[in-house]
Scaffold this active site. Structure first.
Site, PDB file in Angstrom:
ATOM      1  N   MET A   7      -7.686   2.666  -0.836  1.00  0.00           N
ATOM      2  CA  MET A   7      -7.688   1.764  -1.985  1.00  0.00           C
ATOM      3  C   MET A   7      -7.279   2.540  -3.239  1.00  0.00           C
ATOM      4  SD  MET A   7     -11.108  -0.450  -1.036  1.00  0.00           S
ATOM      5  CE  MET A   7     -10.705  -1.790  -2.184  1.00  0.00           C
ATOM      6  N   GLY A  10      -4.977  -0.623  -7.026  1.00  0.00           N
ATOM      7  CA  GLY A  10      -4.005  -1.663  -7.318  1.00  0.00           C
ATOM      8  C   GLY A  10      -4.262  -2.920  -6.508  1.00  0.00           C
ATOM      9  N   VAL A  11      -3.462  -3.941  -6.761  1.00  0.00           N
ATOM     10  CA  VAL A  11      -3.672  -5.235  -6.125  1.00  0.00           C
ATOM     11  C   VAL A  11      -3.315  -5.208  -4.638  1.00  0.00           C
ATOM     12  CG1 VAL A  11      -1.366  -6.072  -6.805  1.00  0.00           C
ATOM     13  CG2 VAL A  11      -3.188  -7.711  -6.298  1.00  0.00           C
ATOM     14  N   SER A  13      -3.417  -2.730  -2.289  1.00  0.00           N
ATOM     15  CA  SER A  13      -4.405  -2.096  -1.411  1.00  0.00           C
ATOM     16  C   SER A  13      -5.714  -2.886  -1.389  1.00  0.00           C
ATOM     17  CB  SER A  13      -4.664  -0.654  -1.847  1.00  0.00           C
ATOM     18  OG  SER A  13      -5.174  -0.584  -3.162  1.00  0.00           O
ATOM     19  N   LEU A  32      -8.437   8.030  -3.068  1.00  0.00           N
ATOM     20  CA  LEU A  32      -8.067   9.437  -3.056  1.00  0.00           C
ATOM     21  C   LEU A  32      -7.951   9.965  -4.475  1.00  0.00           C
ATOM     22  CD1 LEU A  32      -5.373   9.685  -0.238  1.00  0.00           C
ATOM     23  CD2 LEU A  32      -7.853   9.842  -0.101  1.00  0.00           C
ATOM     24  N   CYS A 101       4.223  12.335   0.220  1.00  0.00           N
ATOM     25  CA  CYS A 101       2.822  11.927   0.148  1.00  0.00           C
ATOM     26  C   CYS A 101       2.425  11.142   1.391  1.00  0.00           C
ATOM     27  CB  CYS A 101       2.576  11.094  -1.108  1.00  0.00           C
ATOM     28  SG  CYS A 101       0.845  10.627  -1.352  1.00  0.00           S
ATOM     29  N   CYS A 193       4.093   9.226  -9.774  1.00  0.00           N
ATOM     30  CA  CYS A 193       2.696   9.049 -10.171  1.00  0.00           C
ATOM     31  C   CYS A 193       2.142  10.242 -10.931  1.00  0.00           C
ATOM     32  CB  CYS A 193       1.835   8.747  -8.946  1.00  0.00           C
ATOM     33  SG  CYS A 193       1.605  10.132  -7.819  1.00  0.00           S
TER      34      CYS A 193
END
EC number: 2.8.1.13
Length: 368
Positions: A7, A10-11, A13, A32, A101, A193
């Site tokens: 999670m 954000g919307v 996840s 994370l 990632c 990110c």
């Protein structure tokens, strides 16, 4: 089935976790922590992994009534994603950190920990679909993320769940609102990110330093300008070249080649960007089986765009499993370090991902 839901805050996840719960799975949410300075990693819709994101993820888990944890992967993220990103740019490549990632953090380090703790699957908010263990494009073409998931091997895909892949993004937001999730209208994060300012050149410059070199003309070899490091350039770049005078023919100049050893950045016309063959390393075949010969497919060389019909040939190059890709029509802006993702078009069930490799070389000559 025990499912660990990643999670992000954000919307996507949040809805992915909600759908896993609704499907009857035993779901635990995990956020994370990927930054050693999380308070500095969000500016509006830029960045992610901030305290704000962790709080949003926790609130979503509370609404869903599932346990929630924050796991610290900051050191692993810095080593495997950020440091590799910086090193690749220093070598004249253009890496995609989302690929790295997914490959090394979410579906390796995180998934391995989940399996060790007794979970059966990892659910994420990625827009892609799994059908019989096969990776396919999402229903929503604009949000499709199969490109950045194509580095996953068969074993990793067998433990993955992408609950949002069969739904367009606007409907995901509507569903989040119906479920009472506060992130329903939260802006999507964009750009890289861990560079919330969006200034990749400044981020790299602070870590690589000044490594002067020359900008030269592709045709004449004329020295047109000086630069402070190849990390400030990528194949296909048009702006920020430091060249004041236009080309002789008046047409725009683009970066056509980068030589990290000499520090030379070559610029030329759009015609110089045309690529007919691609060499890729670090090959992954998502079925787990290497094809026994050439495969006709469609190759995609950027996260958004850069598609062409192609013929992919499995090879072994310097002991590494690779792919030689012959294009049926030329592509432009093909950069070393990006992924070449192979698809089999399927109008009925959605394009099937069959494999991927990291681009290590290109040629402007078509193979006969």
């Amino acid at each position: 089935m025990r499912v660990l839901a990643a999670m992000s805050g954000g919307v996507d996840s949040a809805v992915a976790a909600a759908r896993a719960v609704e499907a009857g799975h035993d779901v635990v949410g995990v956020h994370l922590a990927l930054s050693t300075a999380p308070g500095a990693l969000r500016t509006g819709s830029r960045g992610c992994c901030s305290r704000e994101d962790a709080d949003d993820a926790r609130r979503a888990a509370d609404v869903l009534g599932i346990p929630f944890y924050v796991w610290d992967f900051a050191d692993r993220f810095k080593e495997d994603v950020i440091d590799e990103f910086v090193e690749a740019y220093a070598e004249g490549q253009t890496p995609n950190p989302c690929l790295t990632c997914n490959e090394k953090i979410k579906f390796a380090a995180l998934a391995d920990k989940a399996i060790a703790l007794g979970f059966d699957a990892l659910a994420t908010g990625h827009y892609a679909r799994l059908s019989g263990g096969e990776l396919r494009r999402a229903v929503d073409d604009d949000k499709d993320q199969s490109y950045v998931l194509a580095v996953l091997d068969h074993a990793q895909l067998s433990r993955a769940m992408f609950p949002c892949g069969d739904t367009p993004k606007p409907q995901i937001r509507e569903e989040a609102a119906r479920r009472g999730l506060s992130v329903a209208d939260k802006p999507d994060s964009h750009d890289i990110c861990f560079i919330p300012t969006g200034d990749t050149r400044a981020f790299l410059g602070a870590r690589i330093g000044i490594r002067p070199g020359a900008v030269v003309d592709a045709d004449s070899g004329e020295r047109l300008a000086e630069h402070e490091g190849v990390h400030g350039f990528t194949i296909g770049q048009r702006k920020g070249l430091g060249v004041e005078a236009p080309a002789v023919d008046g047409k725009p100049r683009y970066v056509t080649d980068i030589d990290p050893e000499s520090g030379t950045v070559t610029v030329g016309s759009a015609e110089h960007l045309q690529v007919w063959t691609i060499e890729a390393g670090r090959a992954v075949w998502t079925s787990g089986q290497v094809p026994d010969g050439p495969v006709d497919c469609v190759v995609q060389v950027r996260a958004h765009g850069g598609l062409a019909p192609a013929r992919a040939i499995p090879v072994i190059r310097d002991g590494d499993a690779g792919i030689d890709i012959e294009l049926a029509q030329p592509l432009t802006g093909v950069a070393r370090g990006q992924a070449a993702v192979l698809y089999l078009p399927d109008e009925t069930d959605g394009d099937l991902v069959i494999g991927s490799g990291r681009i290590i070389g290109t040629s402007s000559l078509a193979r006969v």
